[in-house]
Design a protein around this motif. Structure first.
Motif, mmCIF file in Angstrom:
data_model
loop_
_atom_site.group_PDB
_atom_site.id
_atom_site.type_symbol
_atom_site.label_atom_id
_atom_site.label_comp_id
_atom_site.label_asym_id
_atom_site.label_seq_id
_atom_site.Cartn_x
_atom_site.Cartn_y
_atom_site.Cartn_z
ATOM 1 N N UNK A 150 14.844 8.893 7.607
ATOM 2 C CA UNK A 150 15.902 8.891 6.590
ATOM 3 C C UNK A 150 15.609 7.939 5.429
ATOM 4 N N UNK A 151 14.527 7.184 5.517
ATOM 5 C CA UNK A 151 14.175 6.226 4.465
ATOM 6 C C UNK A 151 12.966 6.706 3.675
ATOM 7 N N UNK A 152 12.990 6.399 2.385
ATOM 8 C CA UNK A 152 11.826 6.637 1.540
ATOM 9 C C UNK A 152 11.188 5.272 1.291
ATOM 10 N N UNK A 153 10.011 5.069 1.860
ATOM 11 C CA UNK A 153 9.365 3.755 1.829
ATOM 12 C C UNK A 153 8.093 3.821 0.991
ATOM 13 N N UNK A 154 7.969 2.854 0.088
ATOM 14 C CA UNK A 154 6.782 2.739 -0.759
ATOM 15 C C UNK A 154 5.826 1.728 -0.138
ATOM 16 N N UNK A 155 4.572 2.102 0.001
ATOM 17 C CA UNK A 155 3.532 1.191 0.461
ATOM 18 C C UNK A 155 2.750 0.796 -0.799
ATOM 19 N N UNK A 156 3.021 -0.404 -1.300
ATOM 20 C CA UNK A 156 2.443 -0.792 -2.584
ATOM 21 C C UNK A 156 1.041 -1.388 -2.467
ATOM 22 N N UNK A 157 0.763 -2.036 -1.358
ATOM 23 C CA UNK A 157 -0.546 -2.682 -1.210
ATOM 24 C C UNK A 157 -0.846 -2.910 0.261
ATOM 25 N N UNK A 158 -2.114 -2.896 0.598
ATOM 26 C CA UNK A 158 -2.583 -3.266 1.936
ATOM 27 C C UNK A 158 -3.695 -4.277 1.752
ATOM 28 N N UNK A 200 -8.154 -8.147 6.677
ATOM 29 C CA UNK A 200 -8.952 -9.335 6.968
ATOM 30 C C UNK A 200 -10.437 -9.023 6.822
ATOM 31 N N UNK A 201 -11.240 -10.061 6.734
ATOM 32 C CA UNK A 201 -12.683 -9.898 6.537
ATOM 33 C C UNK A 201 -13.342 -9.124 7.678
ATOM 34 N N UNK A 202 -12.820 -9.284 8.895
ATOM 35 C CA UNK A 202 -13.411 -8.570 10.039
ATOM 36 C C UNK A 202 -12.793 -7.189 10.247
ATOM 37 N N UNK A 203 -11.910 -6.772 9.340
ATOM 38 C CA UNK A 203 -11.215 -5.485 9.388
ATOM 39 C C UNK A 203 -10.351 -5.342 10.636
ATOM 40 N N UNK A 204 -9.970 -6.448 11.232
ATOM 41 C CA UNK A 204 -9.172 -6.411 12.455
ATOM 42 C C UNK A 204 -7.674 -6.451 12.215
ATOM 43 N N UNK A 205 -7.262 -6.946 11.064
ATOM 44 C CA UNK A 205 -5.837 -7.072 10.757
ATOM 45 C C UNK A 205 -5.566 -6.550 9.357
ATOM 46 N N UNK A 206 -4.521 -5.739 9.235
ATOM 47 C CA UNK A 206 -4.133 -5.200 7.934
ATOM 48 C C UNK A 206 -2.664 -5.504 7.696
ATOM 49 N N UNK A 207 -2.360 -6.074 6.545
ATOM 50 C CA UNK A 207 -0.981 -6.363 6.175
ATOM 51 C C UNK A 207 -0.575 -5.373 5.098
ATOM 52 N N UNK A 208 0.460 -4.580 5.399
ATOM 53 C CA UNK A 208 0.963 -3.584 4.456
ATOM 54 C C UNK A 208 2.217 -4.141 3.793
ATOM 55 N N UNK A 209 2.231 -4.126 2.478
ATOM 56 C CA UNK A 209 3.389 -4.585 1.717
ATOM 57 C C UNK A 209 4.217 -3.360 1.354
ATOM 58 N N UNK A 210 5.450 -3.333 1.831
ATOM 59 C CA UNK A 210 6.305 -2.156 1.711
ATOM 60 C C UNK A 210 7.648 -2.509 1.085
ATOM 61 N N UNK A 211 8.294 -1.476 0.523
ATOM 62 C CA UNK A 211 9.638 -1.632 -0.007
ATOM 63 C C UNK A 211 10.323 -0.274 0.047
ATOM 64 N N UNK A 212 11.526 -0.212 0.645
ATOM 65 C CA UNK A 212 12.253 1.057 0.623
ATOM 66 C C UNK A 212 12.742 1.361 -0.783
ATOM 67 N N UNK A 213 12.964 2.630 -1.059
ATOM 68 C CA UNK A 213 13.397 3.070 -2.373
ATOM 69 C C UNK A 213 14.664 2.334 -2.791
ATOM 70 N N UNK A 214 14.622 1.721 -3.950
ATOM 71 C CA UNK A 214 15.772 0.990 -4.463
ATOM 72 C C UNK A 214 15.969 -0.370 -3.821
#
Length: 151
Positions: A43-51, A54-68
């Motif tokens: 039911x949510x529209x979520x924008x993934x603006x950036x990911x 880490x240097x070893x490709x083991x951890x990814x942080x996704x920066x998100x914001x729901x619409x509005x």
């Protein structure tokens, strides 16, 4: 040899940037197409603006914001609850040996942009922006004075 391979203090490598962008696209696609079976996320529209990864490709942080920006905490909670399923879906087409652990954070850049717009709309700031640059005026006057003395 390892000193050349891992530069300290430098930004992300091309591979990190490439993998992070692929993860961002894949996450956005999963959320847009409702590939994850969760009523809250559907039911949510979520924008993934950036990911960021880490240097070893083991951890990814996704920066998100729901619409509005509404129900941001609820969206974050739903994403965190479903991170295992999201991780499996993201990695399916990625071609990496190991799947990076996903972490979700609210994207604060939208707030920063709003603050910058508000600041630039302030009449005092506008007056400062539109005012002639005094240093250039002084340099121009000095140049004119030098031209007159040379004649």
């Amino acid at each position: 040899m390892s000193a050349k391979r891992f530069k300290s203090g430098s930004g992300p490598s091309q591979r990190q940037l490439r993998v992070a962008e692929v993860i961002r696209h894949r996450l956005a696609e999963i959320l847009m197409r409702d590939e994850i079976h969760n009523a809250e996320l559907a039911r949510m529209s979520i924008t993934v603006s950036e990911v960021r990864i880490s240097a070893d490709l083991g951890y990814a942080t996704a920066f998100v914001m729901p619409l509005g920006g509404r129900d941001a905490e609820a969206a974050l909670l739903a994403l965190r609850k479903n991170k295992t399923e999201l991780r499996k879906l993201v990695v399916k087409g990625l071609g990496l040996r190991l799947a990076p652990d996903l972490k979700f954070e609210l994207d604060k850049s939208f707030d920063a942009m709003d603050n910058a717009r508000r600041m630039f709309a302030d009449p005092r700031v506008q007056a400062d922006i539109n005012a002639p640059d005094r240093a250039d005026d002084a340099d121009a006057a000095d140049a004119d004075g030098a031209d007159d003395s040379a004649s």
